[in-house]
Design a protein around this motif. Structure first.
Motif, short mmCIF file in Angstrom:
data_model
loop_
_atom_site.label_atom_id
_atom_site.label_comp_id
_atom_site.label_asym_id
_atom_site.label_seq_id
_atom_site.Cartn_x
_atom_site.Cartn_y
_atom_site.Cartn_z
N GLN A 282 33.01 20.95 -55.15
CA GLN A 282 32.23 19.96 -54.42
C GLN A 282 32.74 19.81 -52.99
O GLN A 282 31.95 19.68 -52.05
N GLU B 8 38.41 12.70 -49.53
CA GLU B 8 37.13 12.28 -48.95
C GLU B 8 36.04 12.27 -50.01
O GLU B 8 35.21 11.35 -50.05
N TYR B 9 36.02 13.28 -50.86
CA TYR B 9 35.02 13.36 -51.93
C TYR B 9 35.18 12.18 -52.90
O TYR B 9 34.21 11.50 -53.23
N VAL C 237 34.26 22.04 -51.11
CA VAL C 237 33.86 23.20 -50.32
C VAL C 237 32.35 23.25 -50.13
O VAL C 237 31.85 23.42 -49.02
N GLY C 238 31.62 23.07 -51.20
CA GLY C 238 30.17 23.24 -51.18
C GLY C 238 29.41 22.14 -50.47
O GLY C 238 28.31 22.35 -49.97
N ARG C 239 30.00 20.95 -50.39
CA ARG C 239 29.28 19.82 -49.79
C ARG C 239 29.88 19.38 -48.46
O ARG C 239 29.47 18.38 -47.90
N GLY C 240 30.84 20.13 -47.97
CA GLY C 240 31.34 19.89 -46.63
C GLY C 240 32.37 18.78 -46.47
O GLY C 240 32.58 18.29 -45.36
N TYR C 241 33.02 18.39 -47.54
CA TYR C 241 34.08 17.39 -47.42
C TYR C 241 35.33 18.09 -46.89
O TYR C 241 35.59 19.25 -47.18
N GLY C 242 36.14 17.36 -46.14
CA GLY C 242 37.36 17.93 -45.61
C GLY C 242 38.47 18.03 -46.64
O GLY C 242 39.27 18.95 -46.61
#
Length: 79
Positions: free
Chosen positions: A19, A30-31, A21-26
């Motif tokens: 998630q 953060e996720y 990597v795929g959703r752009g969280y640093g």
């Protein structure tokens, strides 16, 4: 900011990593923060809905009620 350590089974850790990597969280943090914020917002909305459901009705909700509501919203958006 405080630190909290959590333990996850390997399959959930892998899911979180995907998630991030795929959703752009640093970071994983953060996720997880986003998930917690969404859960907090969902609980707040649930509380508001339950409060509204428990309150007494003050005026009938019929077609004219929604017409008046649309008129008020339209007047506010045009300001």
């Amino acid at each position: 900011m405080s630190t909290m350590n959590i333990s996850l089974p390997e399959n959930l850790k892998h899911f979180v990593d995907q998630q991030v990597v795929g959703r752009g969280y640093g970071t994983c943090s953060e996720y997880v923060c986003e998930l917690i914020r969404r859960d907090r917002d969902r609980q707040h909305l649930r509380d508001l809905l339950l409060e509204g459901a428990a309150s007494k009705t003050t005026e009938p909700v019929d077609a004219s009620y929604f017409d008046n509501l649309r008129d008020r919203a339209s007047r506010q958006s045009s300001k």
